[in-house]
Design a protein around this motif. Structure first.
Motif, short mmCIF file in Angstrom:
data_model
loop_
_atom_site.label_atom_id
_atom_site.label_comp_id
_atom_site.label_asym_id
_atom_site.label_seq_id
_atom_site.Cartn_x
_atom_site.Cartn_y
_atom_site.Cartn_z
N ARG A 78 11.02 56.88 36.11
CA ARG A 78 10.58 55.34 35.46
C ARG A 78 11.50 54.62 34.56
NH1 ARG A 78 6.51 52.93 38.27
NH2 ARG A 78 6.76 53.55 40.60
N SER A 79 11.15 56.02 33.28
CA SER A 79 11.88 55.61 31.99
C SER A 79 13.36 55.78 31.78
CB SER A 79 11.02 56.61 30.91
OG SER A 79 11.94 56.36 29.36
N TRP A 80 14.73 54.72 31.76
CA TRP A 80 15.72 55.24 31.23
C TRP A 80 16.03 56.53 30.01
CZ3 TRP A 80 18.23 54.65 26.91
CH2 TRP A 80 17.35 54.32 25.44
N LYS A 81 15.10 56.18 29.56
CA LYS A 81 15.44 57.47 28.16
C LYS A 81 14.83 58.62 28.94
CE LYS A 81 13.81 54.48 24.30
NZ LYS A 81 12.95 54.84 23.02
N GLN A 82 13.76 59.01 29.62
CA GLN A 82 13.74 60.34 30.61
C GLN A 82 14.99 60.35 31.45
OE1 GLN A 82 9.80 60.17 32.62
NE2 GLN A 82 9.15 60.69 30.31
N GLN A 83 15.83 59.51 32.05
CA GLN A 83 16.73 59.27 33.44
C GLN A 83 17.74 60.32 32.69
OE1 GLN A 83 16.99 55.49 35.56
NE2 GLN A 83 16.06 56.17 36.57
#
Length: 210
Positions: A78-83
């Motif tokens: 869900r998180s773009w940072k984790q992506q």
């Protein structure tokens, strides 16, 4: 042992391990049940023996399934940072393994271990630089080494005229990567648990009345 046989047996053995509860740390974070996770591993191992050929394109079904599943995993983040973190992990793994595949001599005497161990080990260690989450690390290592293998196998595409997306050798690397990732996670978890217990024992000892 032939690479396709090794990959088939390894994925099947891993499926039995996960079905009996050895891979709970992966299963819990995937949202699947033990049996479903085991069925996926059985599917990958079996599909790795088959290729789809169209014109000058050859796709290994096992490699395609692995790529598709990791794509689904990426979409579930869900998180773009984790992506971004996941993508960076994949690029790093692919770059490290590609350096090994292209620049390091292919002479078996050069390695302490066989290259089928060196490449997956480098992939797993590179993935662990970005996260300690088991499923994150395994997927990043798998997709990174898959991409490195595809690039390496198609470096001389103009000579053969055929584009390969996975073959028996890459499936062997994927199987080894999965097992090494599993063993590494078990070791890291055991070490963390040991340190936690030692720390709690130390705190209890300090708080004991004299």
């Amino acid at each position: 042992m032939r690479p396709d046989v090794f990959a088939l047996i390894t994925f099947w053995v891993a499926a039995v391990m996960f079905a009996t509860g050895w891979g709970n740390r992966y299963v819990e974070s995937s949202g699947l049940k033990n049996g479903q996770f085991a069925a996926v591993l059985l599917l990958i191992g079996t599909a790795g023996d088959f290729n789809l050929e169209k014109a000058n394109l050859v796709f290994n079904l096992g490699a395609v399934i692995v790529g598709a599943l990791i794509g689904i995993f990426f979409g579930s983040i869900r998180s773009w940072k984790q992506q971004i973190q996941f993508l960076l992990a994949i690029v790093t793994v692919a770059a490290v393994d590609l350096v090994f595949m292209v620049l390091v001599p292919q002479d078996p005497a050069f390695y302490l271990f066989d290259e089928q161990v060196v490449y997956p080990l480098a992939a797993v260690m590179s993935a662990y630089l970005f996260s300690r989450k088991p499923l994150f690390c395994m997927n990043a290592a798998l997709f990174g080494i898959l991409m490195a293998g595809v690039i390496q196998h198609n470096r001389f595409q103009t000579e053969t005229g055929t584009f390969l997306f996975g073959d028996s050798d890459i499936m062997e690397l994927l199987a080894s990567t999965m097992i090494i990732s599993f063993v590494t996670d078990q070791l890291v978890h055991m070490v963390n648990l040991l340190f936690y217990r030692l720390w709690r024992r130390h705190e209890t000892a300090e708080g004991d009345p004299t």
